[in-house]
Enzyme design. Structure first.
Site, PDB file in Angstrom:
ATOM      1  N   HIS A 126      44.745  18.822  83.258  1.00 40.44           N
ATOM      2  CA  HIS A 126      46.134  19.178  83.658  1.00 40.44           C
ATOM      3  C   HIS A 126      46.854  18.138  84.039  1.00 40.44           C
ATOM      4  O   HIS A 126      46.204  17.058  84.240  1.00 40.44           O
ATOM      5  CB  HIS A 126      46.002  20.320  84.503  1.00 40.44           C
ATOM      6  CG  HIS A 126      45.313  21.744  83.848  1.00 40.44           C
ATOM      7  ND1 HIS A 126      43.901  21.913  84.032  1.00 40.44           N
ATOM      8  CD2 HIS A 126      45.840  22.708  83.301  1.00 40.44           C
ATOM      9  CE1 HIS A 126      43.559  22.996  83.525  1.00 40.44           C
ATOM     10  NE2 HIS A 126      44.715  23.533  82.995  1.00 40.44           N
ATOM     11  N   ASP A 158      39.896  16.731  87.294  1.00 37.77           N
ATOM     12  CA  ASP A 158      40.456  17.687  86.376  1.00 37.77           C
ATOM     13  C   ASP A 158      41.406  16.633  85.468  1.00 37.77           C
ATOM     14  O   ASP A 158      42.179  16.061  86.141  1.00 37.77           O
ATOM     15  CB  ASP A 158      41.530  18.677  86.855  1.00 37.77           C
ATOM     16  CG  ASP A 158      42.297  19.295  85.955  1.00 37.77           C
ATOM     17  OD1 ASP A 158      42.332  19.018  84.873  1.00 37.77           O
ATOM     18  OD2 ASP A 158      42.810  20.367  86.589  1.00 37.77           O
ATOM     19  N   SER A 161      47.320  27.305  80.021  1.00 37.82           N
ATOM     20  CA  SER A 161      47.773  26.749  81.335  1.00 37.82           C
ATOM     21  C   SER A 161      48.422  25.503  81.291  1.00 37.82           C
ATOM     22  O   SER A 161      49.242  25.164  82.336  1.00 37.82           O
ATOM     23  CB  SER A 161      46.497  26.225  82.179  1.00 37.82           C
ATOM     24  OG  SER A 161      45.599  25.581  81.266  1.00 37.82           O
TER      25      SER A 161
END
Length: 457
Positions: free
Chosen positions: A439, A436, A195
């Site tokens: 990312h 998060d 990702s």
């Protein structure tokens, strides 16, 4: 008549003798060649690890089934791993390792960092509030991911979009979308990995799409391989979901949250069938190896039979299998291959702010200490990756994002992203608990990774 026959008959022993000598020479020559090949392979595999007491497996070899005494054979791929694959039994780890040899190894044993007058990976972040930063607008990119669209999901402080990477001894090549498309004309640019690599792909698409007329661009539906196409340039910018590089039961781009992770450590062939025809390849892998253990399903093992190793060992096997494919399939004069180093996380604010108990939540500025190194980047793993890349020499160029990204504790989505599972009341009261910090917001840090790629192309 009898004289002609007698002359022919007298030559047969001599012809037979010559035939025997030729056959004997060929047998001896072949045996010597095989011994040299084995010696060459052994000398390389012994250099992989010391002491050399392992059973080395040649990777990326399709399974061959022989049909009885007739001698006919055909290729049959091993059982394809998917999210429904299970280990019916788990045996003790056999100690097998991946052994590979570059058949065209004529390059110096060093990682290729391109010919450059300075190290563009060593520098600092400079705040740039000019009209040229950010390099693209989040709201103007129709392909933006909700996982990375921090402004859309409520982030008010937008300074994270205005930090420019400045190398110490030179300038990074300024981004130019038209020039990049010219470099890609008639080519396939493909990102392969997890990702984080998908985030870099989305950044690249957003950087490039604004100069293409809307009716001359298209995006394929989200799948194992997702393709952005620019008609006028006959070019594509693609992303292939392969988070572990080798075949695994986590290869579904959507349904990959599994309690038991199974890999085929000796084969990248499933993914390579899709990436092999790309002209420019950008690989990464790291995040998915940050767990305790992984199950191995060797190509030669029967269905359902697994072994278990620590994830670091599994990653080393995967890197060696990937290295074998690159060594045997990449001509650097025809295909460009890049490897992006590990992307750091910022899970513990005490690492840059001693005494605190938070994470990246609420952070608004980069870390200024140039020697900073957090626990989100693993040095032993970096050394292992370096070993593989050094063996590949000029066949792979390295995009070293790790140190420059270490400084950007402010660049993560934190709570400003779409969450695919409902957040309960307790978590909502404690934003840091669901932040998060892995990312990256786009625009942001991934744009600089793509600037580095542009710089080297």
């Amino acid at each position: 008549m009898s004289q002609r026959w007698s002359r022919k008959k007298s030559r047969l022993p001599l012809a037979g003798l010559l035939f025997i000598l030729v056959v004997t020479f060929m047998i001896l020559f072949n045996e010597r060649s095989i011994q040299q090949i084995h010696h060459h392979a052994a000398s390389h595999t012994q250099n992989l690890r010391e002491p050399s007491t392992f059973d080395f497996v040649k990777p990326n070899v399709p399974r061959i089934n022989y049909l009885g005494a007739h001698g006919f054979c055909f290729e049959k791929n091993a059982e394809v791993l998917d999210r429904f694959s299970k280990c019916n039994s788990t045996k003790e780890y056999s100690g097998k390792k991946i052994g590979w040899v570059d058949p065209f190894e004529d390059h110096p044993g060093q990682v290729t960092k391109e010919e450059q007058k300075c190290d563009v990976f060593s520098g600092k972040w400079v705040f740039d509030n000019s009209s040229s930063y950010p390099l693209h607008k989040e709201s103007q990119c129709p392909y933006m991911s909700d996982q990375l669209a921090c402004q859309k999901h409520g982030r008010k402080d937008l300074e994270y979009q205005h930090w420019r990477w400045q190398p110490h001894a030179c300038n990074l090549k300024r981004w130019n979308a038209i020039e990049m498309w010219e470099k890609l004309r008639g080519k396939r640019l493909m990102f392969v990995g997890d990702s984080l690599n998908r985030g870099q792909w989305i950044s690249m698409v957003c950087l490039l799409q604004s100069v293409i007329p809307r009716d001359k661009q298209s995006m394929s539906p989200n799948a194992h391989l997702t393709i952005f196409r620019a008609e006028d340039y006959n070019a594509t910018v693609e992303f292939l979901w392969a988070p572990l590089l080798v075949e695994s039961n986590s290869d579904d781009p959507v349904n990959h949250r599994l309690s038991e992770r199974i890999i085929r450590p000796d084969s990248v062939l499933k993914h390579a069938s899709k990436w092999q025809h790309a002209d420019i390849l950008i690989f990464n892998t790291y995040l998915w190896w940050r767990q305790d253990s992984v199950k191995l399903r060797w190509s030669s093992e029967e269905k359902g039979s697994c072994e278990e190793v620590k994830s670091a060992e599994g990653m080393e096997m995967a890197m060696d299998s990937w290295g074998d494919w690159v060594a045997n399939n990449v001509d650097p004069n025809k295909k460009r291959v890049f490897f992006v180093t590990m992307s750091p996380t910022h899970q513990w604010s005490r690492e840059w702010n001693p005494g605190s108990e938070g994470n990246c939540y609420g952070e608004k500025k980069p870390i200024e200490e140039e020697s900073y190194w957090g626990s989100g980047s693993d040095i032993p793993t970096m050394r292992m990756v370096k070993r593989v890349l050094e063996r590949l020499g000029p066949k792979v160029s390295v995009i070293n994002i790790t140190q420059l990204s270490e400084y950007r504790k402010d660049g993560h989505p934190s709570v400003y992203r779409k969450f695919w599972e409902p957040l309960n009341e307790d978590r909502l009261k404690n934003p840091a608990s669901y932040s998060d910090c892995t990312h990256w917001c786009v625009p942001g840090v991934p744009d600089v990774w793509n600037q580095l790629l542009f710089h080297f192309l």
